[in-house]
Design an enzyme around this catalytic site. Structure first.
Site, PDB file in Angstrom:
ATOM      1  N   SER A  67       0.712  -1.124  -0.146  1.00  0.00           N
ATOM      2  CA  SER A  67      -0.077   0.125  -0.127  1.00  0.00           C
ATOM      3  C   SER A  67       0.872   1.291  -0.137  1.00  0.00           C
ATOM      4  CB  SER A  67      -0.836  -0.184   1.171  1.00  0.00           C
ATOM      5  OG  SER A  67      -1.576  -0.985   1.288  1.00  0.00           O
TER       6      SER A  67
HETATM    7  N1  SAH Z   1      -0.274  -5.580   4.081  1.00  0.00           N
HETATM    8  C1  SAH Z   1       0.621  -5.698   2.802  1.00  0.00           C
HETATM    9  C2  SAH Z   1       0.153  -5.470   1.563  1.00  0.00           C
HETATM   10  C3  SAH Z   1      -1.160  -6.453   1.327  1.00  0.00           C
HETATM   11  S1  SAH Z   1      -1.699  -6.721  -0.178  1.00  0.00           S
HETATM   12  C4  SAH Z   1       1.979  -5.175   2.859  1.00  0.00           C
HETATM   13  O1  SAH Z   1       2.399  -4.205   3.616  1.00  0.00           O
HETATM   14  O2  SAH Z   1       2.876  -5.305   1.890  1.00  0.00           O
HETATM   15  C5  SAH Z   1      -2.912  -7.798   0.124  1.00  0.00           C
HETATM   16  C6  SAH Z   1      -2.634  -9.104   0.651  1.00  0.00           C
HETATM   17  O3  SAH Z   1      -3.590 -10.060   1.176  1.00  0.00           O
HETATM   18  C7  SAH Z   1      -1.999  -9.820  -0.417  1.00  0.00           C
HETATM   19  O4  SAH Z   1      -0.608 -10.477  -0.287  1.00  0.00           O
HETATM   20  C8  SAH Z   1      -2.981 -11.103  -0.617  1.00  0.00           C
HETATM   21  O5  SAH Z   1      -2.410 -12.336  -1.313  1.00  0.00           O
HETATM   22  C9  SAH Z   1      -3.447 -11.268   0.757  1.00  0.00           C
HETATM   23  N2  SAH Z   1      -4.700 -11.996   0.925  1.00  0.00           N
HETATM   24  C10 SAH Z   1      -5.987 -11.633   0.168  1.00  0.00           C
HETATM   25  N3  SAH Z   1      -6.879 -12.550   0.491  1.00  0.00           N
HETATM   26  C11 SAH Z   1      -6.409 -13.285   1.949  1.00  0.00           C
HETATM   27  C12 SAH Z   1      -6.953 -13.966   2.740  1.00  0.00           C
HETATM   28  N4  SAH Z   1      -7.954 -14.574   2.921  1.00  0.00           N
HETATM   29  N5  SAH Z   1      -5.879 -14.382   3.908  1.00  0.00           N
HETATM   30  C13 SAH Z   1      -4.655 -14.030   3.890  1.00  0.00           C
HETATM   31  N6  SAH Z   1      -4.203 -13.074   3.096  1.00  0.00           N
HETATM   32  C14 SAH Z   1      -5.149 -12.708   2.062  1.00  0.00           C
END
Ligand code: SAH
Length: 225
Positions: A67
């Site tokens: 993000s």
């Molecule tokens: N917080 C992260 C960015 C998140 S991007 C950072 O600081 O880099 C969103 C992430 O959520 C992705 O890696 C995706 O694979 C994950 N995601 C999506 N659905 C999910 C779920 N049900 N459980 C765990 N992770 C999930």
């Protein structure tokens, strides 16, 4: 040997905090300090290090993104951490948000559904010396019952609705921050469980995240158009 580029980007971080984060209204001094401290560039691919402190999200592989710095700071401030908390993050991605949380809380459990991202997040966090972050490969829409309840829960992917297990795993007095909406735009939502056990919902503004995929999220096979 690795270049000591601009002192590990210290001045880039200072500029990021002043021009992007403080200016837009984030004021919790602990959050600002964490944003100045965590080496964000280490969580993005090396060819993007020079862009790591810019005012936009960046790709981290597997079609996922880290993000924008301001969003990380704003969501973190909304969790109202004082340092004693057990925190659950859904969507570890690069591990950057987890590192920021680790600076501000006692223990952080971060769930990621894509194993390769979880493994590289874990490696970077370990390399930087974080010992209070635990990265787990699982469907985070189910929460993480073994460590429940949590004083704070942050979801960093866009949800079609608030997953019921997350509400159930929120401690009395706890805060859940989650983007809720359709695939293209979400409302950043904060749900607070009062000390008496009631739920209070507030809307903190619009945002756009990648999809939360899982039992209480979007279905994996749904197309993106
Ligand atoms: N917080 C992260 C960015 C998140 S991007 C950072 O600081 O880099 C969103 C992430 O959520 C992705 O890696 C995706 O694979 C994950 N995601 C999506 N659905 C999910 C779920 N049900 N459980 C765990 N992770 C999930």
């Amino acid at each position: 040997m690795e270049h000591d580029r601009d002192n590990n980007f210290t001045s880039a971080r200072e500029w990021m905090v002043e021009s992007q984060i403080k200016r837009r209204g984030v004021s919790d001094p602990r959050v600002l300090k964490a944003m100045r401290t965590v080496q964000r560039h280490r969580f993005v691919p090396r060819h993007l290090w020079d862009q790591a402190y810019n005012d936009y999200p960046l790709p981290i592989g597997e079609n996922q993104t880290i993000s924008q710095p301001y969003i990380v700071a704003m969501m973190t401030e909304a969790l109202e951490l004082v340092g004693t908390e057990k925190v659950l993050e859904i969507g570890a991605g690069s591990g950057y948000q987890a590192a920021v949380l680790a600076e501000l809380a006692k223990e952080v459990y971060s769930i990621e559904r894509i194993p390769s991202l979880a493994h590289s997040a874990e490696a970077v966090l370990k390399n930087l010396g974080y010992t209070n972050v635990h990265v787990i490969v699982a469907d985070g829409t189910l929460g993480w019952p073994p460590e429940s309840p949590y004083d704070a829960i942050i979801v960093t992917a866009g949800a079609p609705q608030v997953p019921q297990p997350l509400i159930e795993q929120l401690a009395l007095g706890g805060r859940l921050v989650i983007p809720v909406g359709d695939r293209y735009s979400q409302n950043l939502t904060r749900i607070r469980r009062t000390p008496e056990g009631d739920l209070k919902t507030e809307y903190l503004g619009g945002c756009r995240f990648v999809k939360l995929i899982g039992a209480h999220g979007w279905k994996a096979e749904e197309p993106d158009y």
